[in-house]
Design a protein around this motif. Structure first.
Motif, PDB file in Angstrom:
ATOM      1  N   SER A  66     -71.686  22.088 -56.237  1.00 38.87           N
ATOM      2  CA  SER A  66     -70.683  22.485 -57.227  1.00 38.87           C
ATOM      3  C   SER A  66     -71.074  21.965 -58.597  1.00 38.87           C
ATOM      4  N   GLY A  94     -72.468  26.500 -55.978  1.00 37.82           N
ATOM      5  CA  GLY A  94     -71.230  26.841 -55.291  1.00 37.82           C
ATOM      6  C   GLY A  94     -71.503  26.826 -53.794  1.00 37.82           C
ATOM      7  N   GLN A 106     -65.965  27.256 -49.216  1.00 41.93           N
ATOM      8  CA  GLN A 106     -64.977  28.228 -49.695  1.00 41.93           C
ATOM      9  C   GLN A 106     -64.332  28.977 -48.531  1.00 41.93           C
ATOM     10  N   ASP A 126     -62.238  24.489 -57.266  1.00 37.58           N
ATOM     11  CA  ASP A 126     -63.231  25.087 -58.158  1.00 37.58           C
ATOM     12  C   ASP A 126     -64.202  24.033 -58.682  1.00 37.58           C
ATOM     13  N   GLY A 149     -67.052  25.061 -56.218  1.00 34.10           N
ATOM     14  CA  GLY A 149     -67.458  26.256 -56.939  1.00 34.10           C
ATOM     15  C   GLY A 149     -68.637  25.957 -57.850  1.00 34.10           C
TER      16      GLY A 149
END
Length: 569
Positions: free
Chosen positions: A349, A380, A385, A564, A568
Motif C-alpha cells: 500500500s 495495492g 481487498q 485505502d 490500497g
C-alpha cells in the motif's frame, strides 16, 4: 481432556471442542516480593520437559533467569557491531555479495546462541537449575556442557536440502531441462521469478512479458566445503566482533570460551555454504541466461545471491513485500533480510511504501550496504481487498459470546527468532495460559486458533484451558466470533486487520511499533499493553483488557480511510 464434538465452521476452520479446566483467573502462585529467598525451583527451558501434565502445574514456580531488556540490549549491540564489521570488509565483489547474502542468517544464529548463553549464565549466578531435553535443545545442551565447536549441533537448516543421490540428481536434471526450455522459448525479454507471493502475482498480472519461475529447488546444491581464501579474513573479523560484544554481557569464563569458539565455527559454516551456493548458481547460469529482470518475494540467502548476479549484469532486481505487518512494526533486523542487492521494492500500500522509505532514510533499520539506492513503490493488495469485501457482507452477525485467540507458534531451537519478535517458548506458553484463563474469567467463551507451523502442536498444551480448538487455514471472514485477539502480528493479523471484524492486540511490549503509524493502527485495532512481573512473566491487567475488549466488540472497527491507506495503492 475429552473431545465432545467436531464440526466445520464456514469452509476453512475445523472446530474441536474440549471440556476445559474451570476458570480460575490468573494461574500460578501469588507473586512474592522476593521469589528468590527459597531455593529456586528448576527452570523449564523447553516444552519437551513439561511432559503430559497440565502445563500450569509445571510452570507455577516459573522464575525466568534473564531480564527481557537484557535480550534486547544484547541483540541490538550484536546487530550494530556485526553490520559495522561486515561493511568494513573488502574481500572483492563476489565474496562481498556472498557475505551480504548470509549476513542476516549469521546474525540471527549468533544472536540466538548468545541469548541461550545469557540464560545459562544468569541461571548459574542465581543458583537456578535449568531443565531441558538435550534432544529438543541440543545447542542449549552443548553450551551448558561445553565441547568441541566443530562437533556442535546446527541450529537450523537455512538452505535447500542437499541430496546428491544419483536418482535425485537425474530427476532434478530433467526438471532443469524443462525449465531451461521454457526460458529459451520465452525469449530474452522474459521476467525471471523467484519465490512467489501474493504481491508478486499482482505485479506480474499487470505485465505483458512472459514470467518464468526459476526453480532453485531443482539445482544440485552441495554441502559446504572449506572457507575460500577470499573469505577467511571475513570469518576472523566477524568472529572477533562477536566475541568482544558477547563478553560484555556474559561473565562466565568457560561459557565465554564456548560461545567464542561457536561464533567462529558457525560463521565459517555459513560463509562456506554461501560460497558453494554462489558457485553452483554461477555454473547454472551458463546453461540458463538471465532474463530482463528478477522478481521475487522473500528472498532468503539464495534470492539475495541471485540478486547480485542480476545486478552485476545490469539487470534490475524487484522484490515484493510479504505479510504486510511491517508498516506498523519497526523490526530493526528485517532490512538485513529484504534489502541486499535490491533495486525496487513493492509494498502492499501507499502507507507501507511511505513507512519503509521513511524508516530507511532515518536509519531505522539495519542495512548491510551503507546507502542502498532502493525505490519504493505501492501496488495495492487485491488479496486484502477481497477479504474486506467478504467481511463487509457478514456484518449482520449476531453476538456469540465467543472470542478467538489466534495463537502464535512455538519455535524451539529450529526456528528461534530475535527476542524482539518472539519470546522463548516457555515464557510464551505461560503467557498464553494466563491470557486464556483471564478471558474466561471475564465471561467469554474462548476458542484458540492454532498456528499451522512451529515445533509442536499447541493443542497439546492449550486444549486444557480453551473451550474450543480451531484448526485449518485461517480466514477471519469464515469464523464466527465476537472478536479476534492477537499477541503477535503476522499474516493472520494482517488478514484480520484487512477485514472489518472486531479485533484486539495484546502487546507483549517486546516488538517496537512504527510510531508514525501506531495511532492509525489503534483506531482499527485497540492495543492493551502487557507488563513483566518480578518473576519475568508476561502479565496483563484484567480490567483494562475487559474494558477494551467490550468496547471493541460493539464499536465500528473500520475507521474511514484506513483500508485505502494500508491496502490500497
Amino acid at each position: 481432556m475429552r473431545q465432545a464434538e467436531t464440526k466445520c465452521e464456514g469452509i476453512v476452520s475445523a472446530w474441536v471442542y474440549f471440556t476445559p479446566l474451570p476458570p480460575t483467573g490468573v494461574l500460578g502462585r501469588a507473586m512474592t516480593k522476593n521469589p528468590m529467598v527459597a531455593a529456586p525451583a528448576p527452570v523449564a527451558m523447553d516444552l519437551s520437559v513439561l511432559g503430559d501434565a497440565h502445563p500450569h502445574l509445571v510452570l507455577e514456580d516459573l522464575v525466568w533467569p534473564t531480564a527481557y531488556d537484557s535480550y534486547n540490549a544484547l541483540t541490538r549491540a550484536l546487530i550494530d557491531g556485526l553490520v559495522k564489521t561486515t561493511r568494513a570488509l573488502n574481500p572483492g565483489d563476489d565474496a562481498a555479495a556472498v557475505t551480504r547474502a548470509k549476513t542476516y542468517d549469521i546474525i540471527t544464529d549468533l544472536a540466538f546462541i548468545s541469548r541461550l548463553a545469557l540464560d545459562i549464565a544468569n541461571a548459574r549466578r542465581a543458583a537456578q537449575t535449568i531443565n531441558f531435553d538435550p534432544k529438543a535443545s541440543p545447542m542449549l545442551a552443548f553450551l551448558d556442557a561445553g565441547g568441541d565447536p566443530s562437533h556442535s549441533p546446527l541450529l537450523r537448516i537455512w538452505h535447500h536440502p542437499v541430496d546428491l543421490r544419483l536418482r535425485t540428481r537425474l530427476r532434478k536434471g530433467l526438471r532443469r531441462a524443462r525449465a531451461h526450455q521454457r526460458a529459451q522459448l520465452a525469449g530474452a525479454n522474459r521476467i525471471d521469478v523467484h519465490n512467489r507471493n501474493n504481491l508478486v502475482n499482482t505485479l506480474l498480472s499487470a505485465d505483458t512479458r512472459p514470467a518464468i519461475d526459476w526453480p532453485v529447488t531443482n539445482l544440485d546444491w552441495d554441502h559446504e566445503h572449506s572457507v575460500p581464501s577470499s573469505l577467511t579474513e571475513s570469518v576472523a573479523e566477524i568472529a572477533r566482533t562477536y566475541t568482544r560484544i558477547t563478553n560484555q554481557f556474559i561473565d562466565d569464563v568457560a561459557l565465554r570460551e564456548t560461545v567464542s569458539a561457536l561464533g567462529t565455527n558457525l560463521t565459517a559454516r555459513h560463509l562456506a555454504k554461501s560460497w558453494i551456493d554462489f558457485k553452483t548458481f554461477e555454473q547454472h547460469l551458463r546453461a540458463r541466461p538471465l532474463g530482463e529482470m528478477l522478481v521475487s518475494g522473500t528472498p532468503k540467502h539464495l534470492g539475495r545471491i541471485a540478486g547480485w548476479f542480476y545486478r552485476r549484469e545490469g539487470r534490475p532486481v524487484l522484490r515484493c513485500a510479504h505479510g504486510g505487518e511491517r508498516v506498523f512494526f519497526a523490526d530493526y533486523e528485517w532490512g538485513l533480510a529484504e534489502f541486499p542487492d535490491c533495486d525496487i521494492y513493492y509494498a502492499h500500500s501507499g502507507g507501507e511504501r511511505d513507512a519503509l522509505a521513511a524508516r530507511l532514510a532515518a536509519g531505522g533499520t539495519a542495512l548491510v550496504e551503507s546507502a542502498p539506492n532502493i525505490e519504493f513503490r505501492a501496488l495495492g493488495s487485491p488479496h486484502h481487498q477481497k477479504i474486506f469485501e467478504r467481511s463487509r457482507s457478514n456484518r449482520t452477525r449476531e453476538k456469540t459470546g465467543t472470542v478467538v485467540y489466534v495463537a502464535g507458534g512455538y519455535l524451539g531451537e529450529q526456528f528461534g527468532d530475535f527476542p524482539n519478535r518472539k519470546p522463548p517458548d516457555i515464557l510464551y506458553l505461560d503467557w498464553q495460559i494466563n491470557l486464556i484463563q483471564m478471558l474466561k474469567g471475564l465471561g467469554y467463551r474462548v476458542a484458540v486458533k492454532l498456528h499451522p507451523a512451529g515445533i509442536a502442536r499447541e493443542a497439546r498444551y492449550l486444549a486444557h484451558y480453551a473451550d474450543a480448538i480451531i484448526e485449518g487455514q485461517f480466514d477471519p471472514t469464515a469464523t464466527r466470533a465476537d472478536a479476534f485477539i492477537f499477541d503477535f502480528a503476522g499474516t493472520a493479523f494482517i488478514d484480520t486487520l484487512a477485514s472489518s471484524e472486531p479485533m484486539l492486540f495484546a502487546d507483549l511490549g517486546i516488538r517496537p511499533f512504527d510510531e508514525n503509524n501506531r495511532a492509525n493502527l489503534i483506531e482499527r485495532c485497540p492495543i492493551v499493553s502487557a507488563t513483566r512481573d518480578a518473576r519475568g512473566r508476561f502479565r496483563i491487567d484484567r480490567d483494562r483488557l475487559g474494558d477494551r475488549l467490550a468496547d471493541t466488540i460493539v464499536s465500528d472497527t473500520c475507521p474511514p480511510g484506513f483500508h485505502d491507506r494500508y491496502f490500497g495503492s
